[in-house]
Design a protein around this motif. Sequence first.
Motif, PDB file in Angstrom:
ATOM      1  N   GLY A 145     -15.135   2.273 -11.550  1.00 56.31           N
ATOM      2  CA  GLY A 145     -13.902   1.834 -12.196  1.00 56.31           C
ATOM      3  C   GLY A 145     -13.789   0.322 -12.126  1.00 56.31           C
ATOM      4  N   GLU A 146     -12.578  -0.168 -12.026  1.00 54.76           N
ATOM      5  CA  GLU A 146     -12.336  -1.603 -11.930  1.00 54.76           C
ATOM      6  C   GLU A 146     -10.985  -1.819 -11.274  1.00 54.76           C
ATOM      7  N   TRP A 147     -10.739  -3.042 -10.839  1.00 49.57           N
ATOM      8  CA  TRP A 147      -9.425  -3.347 -10.262  1.00 49.57           C
ATOM      9  C   TRP A 147      -8.406  -3.464 -11.395  1.00 49.57           C
ATOM     10  N   ARG A 148      -7.343  -2.654 -11.334  1.00 56.59           N
ATOM     11  CA  ARG A 148      -6.330  -2.689 -12.387  1.00 56.59           C
ATOM     12  C   ARG A 148      -4.927  -2.532 -11.808  1.00 56.59           C
ATOM     13  N   TYR A 149      -4.706  -3.215 -10.692  1.00 54.06           N
ATOM     14  CA  TYR A 149      -3.414  -3.146 -10.011  1.00 54.06           C
ATOM     15  C   TYR A 149      -2.894  -4.560  -9.754  1.00 54.06           C
ATOM     16  N   SER A 150      -1.632  -4.648  -9.426  1.00 51.98           N
ATOM     17  CA  SER A 150      -1.066  -5.951  -9.080  1.00 51.98           C
ATOM     18  C   SER A 150      -1.559  -6.372  -7.698  1.00 51.98           C
ATOM     19  N   TYR A 151      -1.360  -7.636  -7.379  1.00 46.88           N
ATOM     20  CA  TYR A 151      -1.812  -8.171  -6.092  1.00 46.88           C
ATOM     21  C   TYR A 151      -1.114  -7.481  -4.923  1.00 46.88           C
ATOM     22  N   ALA A 152       0.115  -7.022  -5.147  1.00 47.47           N
ATOM     23  CA  ALA A 152       0.855  -6.336  -4.077  1.00 47.47           C
ATOM     24  C   ALA A 152       0.105  -5.083  -3.614  1.00 47.47           C
ATOM     25  N   TYR A 153      -0.609  -4.429  -4.512  1.00 49.13           N
ATOM     26  CA  TYR A 153      -1.392  -3.256  -4.129  1.00 49.13           C
ATOM     27  C   TYR A 153      -2.514  -3.644  -3.162  1.00 49.13           C
ATOM     28  N   ALA A 154      -3.125  -4.804  -3.379  1.00 45.88           N
ATOM     29  CA  ALA A 154      -4.179  -5.270  -2.482  1.00 45.88           C
ATOM     30  C   ALA A 154      -3.619  -5.500  -1.085  1.00 45.88           C
ATOM     31  N   MET A 155      -2.429  -6.087  -1.006  1.00 41.22           N
ATOM     32  CA  MET A 155      -1.788  -6.312   0.290  1.00 41.22           C
ATOM     33  C   MET A 155      -1.452  -4.988   0.972  1.00 41.22           C
ATOM     34  N   LEU A 156      -0.928  -4.052   0.181  1.00 45.67           N
ATOM     35  CA  LEU A 156      -0.579  -2.747   0.729  1.00 45.67           C
ATOM     36  C   LEU A 156      -1.824  -2.026   1.240  1.00 45.67           C
ATOM     37  N   MET A 157      -2.915  -2.095   0.493  1.00 43.78           N
ATOM     38  CA  MET A 157      -4.139  -1.428   0.905  1.00 43.78           C
ATOM     39  C   MET A 157      -4.671  -2.004   2.214  1.00 43.78           C
ATOM     40  N   ASP A 158      -4.522  -3.309   2.408  1.00 44.70           N
ATOM     41  CA  ASP A 158      -4.937  -3.923   3.672  1.00 44.70           C
ATOM     42  C   ASP A 158      -4.087  -3.435   4.838  1.00 44.70           C
ATOM     43  N   ILE A 159      -2.795  -3.352   4.609  1.00 46.62           N
ATOM     44  CA  ILE A 159      -1.889  -2.893   5.671  1.00 46.62           C
ATOM     45  C   ILE A 159      -2.248  -1.473   6.090  1.00 46.62           C
ATOM     46  N   LEU A 160      -2.438  -0.597   5.119  1.00 48.37           N
ATOM     47  CA  LEU A 160      -2.736   0.799   5.419  1.00 48.37           C
ATOM     48  C   LEU A 160      -4.129   0.966   6.022  1.00 48.37           C
ATOM     49  N   LYS A 161      -5.057   0.097   5.615  1.00 48.52           N
ATOM     50  CA  LYS A 161      -6.403   0.147   6.177  1.00 48.52           C
ATOM     51  C   LYS A 161      -6.397  -0.308   7.630  1.00 48.52           C
ATOM     52  N   TRP A 162      -5.579  -1.283   7.910  1.00 48.75           N
ATOM     53  CA  TRP A 162      -5.489  -1.827   9.269  1.00 48.75           C
ATOM     54  C   TRP A 162      -4.725  -0.889  10.187  1.00 48.75           C
TER      55      TRP A 162
END
Length: 304
Positions: A145-162
């Motif tokens: 696929g490809e990245w198709r989300y806002s930057y806030a999703y990247a921040m959220l994914m980091d929080i949940l990954k951590w």
Amino acid sequence: MIELNIEEIEFLVELLNKYPTGSLRKIAELEGIDYYKLKRLYDRYYGEHVQVNAMYDIVKLGLRSYVAFLSVPQNDLRFVAHRMYQNPFIVHQCAIFGFKNGINAVLHIPKEQIKYIDEMLTKYSEDYEYYEVKAYPPAKKREFGEWRYSYAYAMLMDILKWDARTPMKEISKMLGKTRPTIRYMVNKLKEDGILIGFFANIEVDTYNRGVLGITSTLDEAVLERFRDYEIMVGVLDNNKYIFEWFFSSKEDLGTKLFEFSNYVEKVAIEYFDLLADIEKNRKYARFSKMVKKDGSGYRSILEF
């Protein structure tokens, strides 16, 4: 330092795998456990020895997984490791000694940037080799696929990954989003198949060594021989396979190396503890450093 009770840790992990984001009171109620006993276990082990992390399908994010082996002089090892950890597309590294003396790194590379891997790796070493790696047995077909989300999703994914158990109040403050919006974002990642789930992991250094081997022949005997051991198998490009056998430094290294070398053509010893402090102390910001601030896609792997 607290004395570790592995049975208590395994009990807590079992509960958190069952209820990864549930409140302690709710878990205690559903399982018929004394709340205060559960809270004592949680306060004792969670964070340092037990962690709940999000698992993502990077293929759907347009990322390809590679493993790289770089020759690095011993005196430069930590310096180079620090430099490599500035690059969010290098998601893991450890020290290795064998067919390459230096660093073993895992890379997540945007599909359209694989042509730049050589240029990226030459920043850290003049002698290296790398392979695309897939799970064994490999999927018949992968659709990137490809990245198709806002930057806030990247921040959220980091929080949940951590830490997937980060309180919603804290996530709301970090993202500047309301709780309903955050719940929508999490559900969106699940519906799109990006967020696979939440899993509890034991962060105890039981295995601080590994024997890594590469071979062009997959001998089913090796899978049978090490069936009851901590071993991982991966499929590399150019019809090769990678094996990792994890163990403790308290065990006899020579015997394991001698035994394992019978099944592979290239072999090296992994020292997970030598660079562990660098990885542990790095602030977790993987996707939020990979993705452009406007959410339009990934940054260049050569920027770092």
